[in-house]
Design a protein around this motif. Structure first.
Motif, PDB file in Angstrom:
ATOM      1  N   ALA A 228       0.817  -1.220   0.000  1.00  0.00           N
ATOM      2  CA  ALA A 228       0.000   0.000   0.000  1.00  0.00           C
ATOM      3  C   ALA A 228       0.849   1.268   0.000  1.00  0.00           C
ATOM      4  CB  ALA A 228      -0.927   0.002   1.209  1.00  0.00           C
ATOM      5  N   ASN A 229       2.172   1.112   0.008  1.00  0.00           N
ATOM      6  CA  ASN A 229       3.110   2.232   0.032  1.00  0.00           C
ATOM      7  C   ASN A 229       2.841   3.149   1.226  1.00  0.00           C
ATOM      8  OD1 ASN A 229       5.336   3.643  -0.922  1.00  0.00           O
ATOM      9  ND2 ASN A 229       4.129   4.930  -2.307  1.00  0.00           N
ATOM     10  N   LEU A 230       2.684   2.522   2.409  1.00  0.00           N
ATOM     11  CA  LEU A 230       2.340   3.264   3.617  1.00  0.00           C
ATOM     12  C   LEU A 230       3.480   3.365   4.624  1.00  0.00           C
ATOM     13  CD1 LEU A 230      -1.356   2.199   4.306  1.00  0.00           C
ATOM     14  CD2 LEU A 230      -0.498   4.475   3.737  1.00  0.00           C
ATOM     15  N   LEU A 231       4.697   3.067   4.201  1.00  0.00           N
ATOM     16  CA  LEU A 231       5.839   3.252   5.090  1.00  0.00           C
ATOM     17  C   LEU A 231       6.451   4.625   4.853  1.00  0.00           C
ATOM     18  CD1 LEU A 231       7.639  -0.224   4.840  1.00  0.00           C
ATOM     19  CD2 LEU A 231       6.038   0.561   6.598  1.00  0.00           C
ATOM     20  N   SER A 232       6.905   5.274   5.928  1.00  0.00           N
ATOM     21  CA  SER A 232       7.562   6.580   5.828  1.00  0.00           C
ATOM     22  C   SER A 232       8.905   6.540   6.532  1.00  0.00           C
ATOM     23  CB  SER A 232       6.701   7.683   6.448  1.00  0.00           C
ATOM     24  OG  SER A 232       5.631   8.049   5.619  1.00  0.00           O
ATOM     25  N   PRO A 252      18.174   6.760   4.658  1.00  0.00           N
ATOM     26  CA  PRO A 252      17.774   5.482   4.061  1.00  0.00           C
ATOM     27  C   PRO A 252      18.954   4.712   3.480  1.00  0.00           C
ATOM     28  CG  PRO A 252      17.248   7.290   2.588  1.00  0.00           C
ATOM     29  CD  PRO A 252      17.699   7.925   3.866  1.00  0.00           C
ATOM     30  N   ALA A 253      18.687   3.454   3.117  1.00  0.00           N
ATOM     31  CA  ALA A 253      19.714   2.561   2.585  1.00  0.00           C
ATOM     32  C   ALA A 253      20.019   2.906   1.128  1.00  0.00           C
ATOM     33  CB  ALA A 253      19.247   1.112   2.708  1.00  0.00           C
ATOM     34  N   PRO A 254      21.160   2.446   0.636  1.00  0.00           N
ATOM     35  CA  PRO A 254      21.483   2.663  -0.789  1.00  0.00           C
ATOM     36  C   PRO A 254      20.361   2.146  -1.687  1.00  0.00           C
ATOM     37  CG  PRO A 254      23.399   1.833   0.385  1.00  0.00           C
ATOM     38  CD  PRO A 254      22.247   1.752   1.351  1.00  0.00           C
ATOM     39  N   GLY A 255      20.126   2.864  -2.792  1.00  0.00           N
ATOM     40  CA  GLY A 255      19.070   2.482  -3.716  1.00  0.00           C
ATOM     41  C   GLY A 255      17.712   3.023  -3.329  1.00  0.00           C
ATOM     42  N   PHE A 256      17.690   3.976  -2.399  1.00  0.00           N
ATOM     43  CA  PHE A 256      16.435   4.520  -1.898  1.00  0.00           C
ATOM     44  C   PHE A 256      15.642   5.225  -2.983  1.00  0.00           C
ATOM     45  CE2 PHE A 256      14.465   8.420   0.059  1.00  0.00           C
ATOM     46  CZ  PHE A 256      13.366   7.773   0.602  1.00  0.00           C
ATOM     47  N   ASP A 257      14.341   4.935  -3.024  1.00  0.00           N
ATOM     48  CA  ASP A 257      13.396   5.604  -3.910  1.00  0.00           C
ATOM     49  C   ASP A 257      12.465   6.450  -3.045  1.00  0.00           C
ATOM     50  OD1 ASP A 257      11.424   6.447  -5.614  1.00  0.00           O
ATOM     51  OD2 ASP A 257      10.800   4.448  -6.265  1.00  0.00           O
ATOM     52  N   PRO A 258      12.536   7.778  -3.132  1.00  0.00           N
ATOM     53  CA  PRO A 258      11.695   8.632  -2.284  1.00  0.00           C
ATOM     54  C   PRO A 258      10.201   8.364  -2.434  1.00  0.00           C
ATOM     55  CG  PRO A 258      13.378   9.925  -3.403  1.00  0.00           C
ATOM     56  CD  PRO A 258      13.414   8.564  -4.021  1.00  0.00           C
ATOM     57  N   GLN A 259       9.801   7.758  -3.531  1.00  0.00           N
ATOM     58  CA  GLN A 259       8.384   7.486  -3.764  1.00  0.00           C
ATOM     59  C   GLN A 259       7.926   6.177  -3.127  1.00  0.00           C
ATOM     60  OE1 GLN A 259       6.546   9.920  -5.135  1.00  0.00           O
ATOM     61  NE2 GLN A 259       8.508  11.029  -5.165  1.00  0.00           N
ATOM     62  N   ARG A 260       8.865   5.372  -2.633  1.00  0.00           N
ATOM     63  CA  ARG A 260       8.479   4.075  -2.064  1.00  0.00           C
ATOM     64  C   ARG A 260       9.490   3.659  -1.000  1.00  0.00           C
ATOM     65  NH1 ARG A 260       4.972  -0.023  -2.859  1.00  0.00           N
ATOM     66  NH2 ARG A 260       3.924   1.192  -4.479  1.00  0.00           N
ATOM     67  N   VAL A 261       9.152   3.905   0.249  1.00  0.00           N
ATOM     68  CA  VAL A 261      10.039   3.582   1.364  1.00  0.00           C
ATOM     69  C   VAL A 261      10.008   2.084   1.641  1.00  0.00           C
ATOM     70  CG1 VAL A 261      10.463   3.957   3.828  1.00  0.00           C
ATOM     71  CG2 VAL A 261       9.741   5.869   2.375  1.00  0.00           C
ATOM     72  N   ARG A 262      11.182   1.515   1.876  1.00  0.00           N
ATOM     73  CA  ARG A 262      11.329   0.091   2.182  1.00  0.00           C
ATOM     74  C   ARG A 262      11.673  -0.093   3.657  1.00  0.00           C
ATOM     75  NH1 ARG A 262      16.417  -0.215  -1.641  1.00  0.00           N
ATOM     76  NH2 ARG A 262      16.783   1.517  -0.198  1.00  0.00           N
ATOM     77  N   PRO A 263      11.449  -1.293   4.212  1.00  0.00           N
ATOM     78  CA  PRO A 263      11.904  -1.545   5.587  1.00  0.00           C
ATOM     79  C   PRO A 263      13.396  -1.280   5.760  1.00  0.00           C
ATOM     80  CG  PRO A 263      10.376  -3.251   4.911  1.00  0.00           C
ATOM     81  CD  PRO A 263      10.646  -2.420   3.687  1.00  0.00           C
ATOM     82  N   SER A 264      14.197  -1.549   4.749  1.00  0.00           N
ATOM     83  CA  SER A 264      15.645  -1.341   4.849  1.00  0.00           C
ATOM     84  C   SER A 264      16.009   0.130   4.996  1.00  0.00           C
ATOM     85  CB  SER A 264      16.355  -1.932   3.630  1.00  0.00           C
ATOM     86  OG  SER A 264      15.882  -1.321   2.436  1.00  0.00           O
TER      87      SER A 264
END
Length: 413
Positions: A228-232, A252-264
């Motif tokens: 749901a792209n609900l991580l910030s 954030p971790a390498p490869g970060f996409d500002p439009q989709r936050v990952r747990p990493s």
């Protein structure tokens, strides 16, 4: 939830927001923010300090003192006044940010059962556990929770708050910023605390079945938040673990996409307070085995709360990306310093009981000085987190004085 306010409430909130901006604009806030980044990134041995009055805050900033009339307005007013109070009274390292985060409107379908309790007859008294699951047959009532996200209401809330003071504060719609796992609390809440203690010995397979189910449920729920792209991002002033914040330049971790936050890209945490009297072996088998699975996807992790982890520190240090570990008021601070050294943040929780009864300044000074000395001798990254205070016996000045003493000792170190 309705964020439409009367003209009077609106004026009160906007005036308070302007005071917050004035504080947030002070140069010392930039200094504090940089200090936290260095601390959380394990580059500075300068001790940091945060004060969270928690239950005692009602005695420092009683709701009866609020000026707004509307229910939601009063909640926002209290939050803004708490920021102002923190700056005016505590000589800690709190960063006051000129922002207002609007969380998503979301809920879930639950796990199939609800924890039951025998309430206390005393105000703020202790309740007793009332088990709702006692065998495999009861487990058939359980199901995994599913996310329900109200995007329309979330957007409306953000628009309403932006209208209230978007020209004053940075109003931003955010996703889920604080993630923390409490598997043992869930188990004991459903199965009973005393029953859990005997289950570990008499029915270990049942305990494993329950914890496996909980772990899988939390994994599935995290996957739903990701979909749901609900991580910030929470590498900011977001409260972390059982006391601390997320400021760091390692996320954030390498490869970060500002439009989709990952747990990493995020911090997470876990704790197992109910396991305080449990042996390190059982802690490894019944808690850490499952908690490590949940924490593994995250970029940085914290662990612990009020439980004494002295004998379990080496095991806790095996958690993937562990960065912050709680050293409770009941821990052996000397032994913990010897084990932890500079391997993770030494998140010390001083004894909150020192703020009740005889406020003994000499005792408090000696108590804080000892931890400062032993952690310095062992090269620890120390943070002092005063929290879990349920009362200061209506002596709010005790918090002020406690922080003054601690600040003086930190500067002398």
């Amino acid at each position: 939830m309705d964020f439409t306010f009367s003209n009077q409430d609106r004026r009160i909130l906007r005036d308070l927001a302007k005071q917050v901006v004035e504080i947030a604009s002070l140069p010392e806030m930039d200094t504090r923010r940089r200090n936290w980044i260095e601390h959380n990134s394990l580059r500075s041995k300068r001790p940091m300090m945060l004060i969270f009055p928690e239950g005692a805050f009602e005695e420092l900033l009683p709701h009866s003192s609020l000026a707004c009339e509307g229910e939601e307005a009063r909640k926002i007013e209290w939050d803004l006044r708490a920021r102002i109070y923190t700056y005016q009274h505590f000589q800690d390292d709190s960063v006051i940010e000129a922002e207002w985060n609007v969380p998503p409107v979301m809920r879930d379908t639950g796990w199939g059962v609800t924890a039951q309790q025998h309430p206390s007859t005393a105000a703020r008294g202790a309740w007793a556990f009332q088990p709702v699951i006692r065998d495999e047959q009861d487990m058939k009532r359980l199901h995994y929770p599913d996310l329900i996200y109200d995007e329309k209401q979330s957007q409306q809330n953000a628009e309403q708050m932006h209208d209230v003071f978007g020209d004053i504060l940075r109003v931003q719609a955010v996703g889920v910023k604080h993630i923390s796992y409490h598997l043992i609390a869930q188990y004991s809440g459903w199965c009973g605390l005393a029953e859990m203690m005997t289950d570990l010995v008499d029915r270990p397979d049942f305990v494993h079945a329950m914890l496996s189910f909980l772990t899988e449920g939390h994994k599935r729920y995290l996957a739903q938040l990701i979909d749901a792209n609900l991580l910030s991002l929470n590498n900011d002033n977001t409260y972390h673990s059982s006391g601390g914040n997320g400021y760091t330049d390692q996320l954030p971790a390498p490869g970060f996409d500002p439009q989709r936050v990952r747990p990493s890209d995020m911090w997470s945490s876990a704790e197992s307070q109910e396991f305080a009297p449990i042996s390190p072996r059982m802690h490894r088998e019944f808690a850490l085995h499952y908690e490590k699975q949940l924490l593994a996807p995250f970029g940085l992790n914290g662990y612990g709360c009020c439980e004494d982890l002295t004998r379990k520190l080496e095991d806790v240090l095996t958690i993937p990306n562990i960065r912050r570990i709680s050293i409770s008021p009941f821990a052996d601070v000397d032994r913990c310093a010897e084990i932890l050294r500079g391997r993770a943040i030494y998140s010390w929780k001083p004894m909150p009981a020192h703020l009740v009864g005889d406020f003994n300044e000499a005792l408090i000074r000696s108590y804080i000085r000892h931890t400062l000395e032993v952690t310095a001798a062992n090269g620890c990254f120390l943070e002092i987190i005063l929290k879990d205070t349920h009362t200061c016996e209506f002596h709010p000045e005790r918090f002020d004085r406690w922080t003054q003493i601690a600040r003086q000792l930190i500067e002398e170190r």
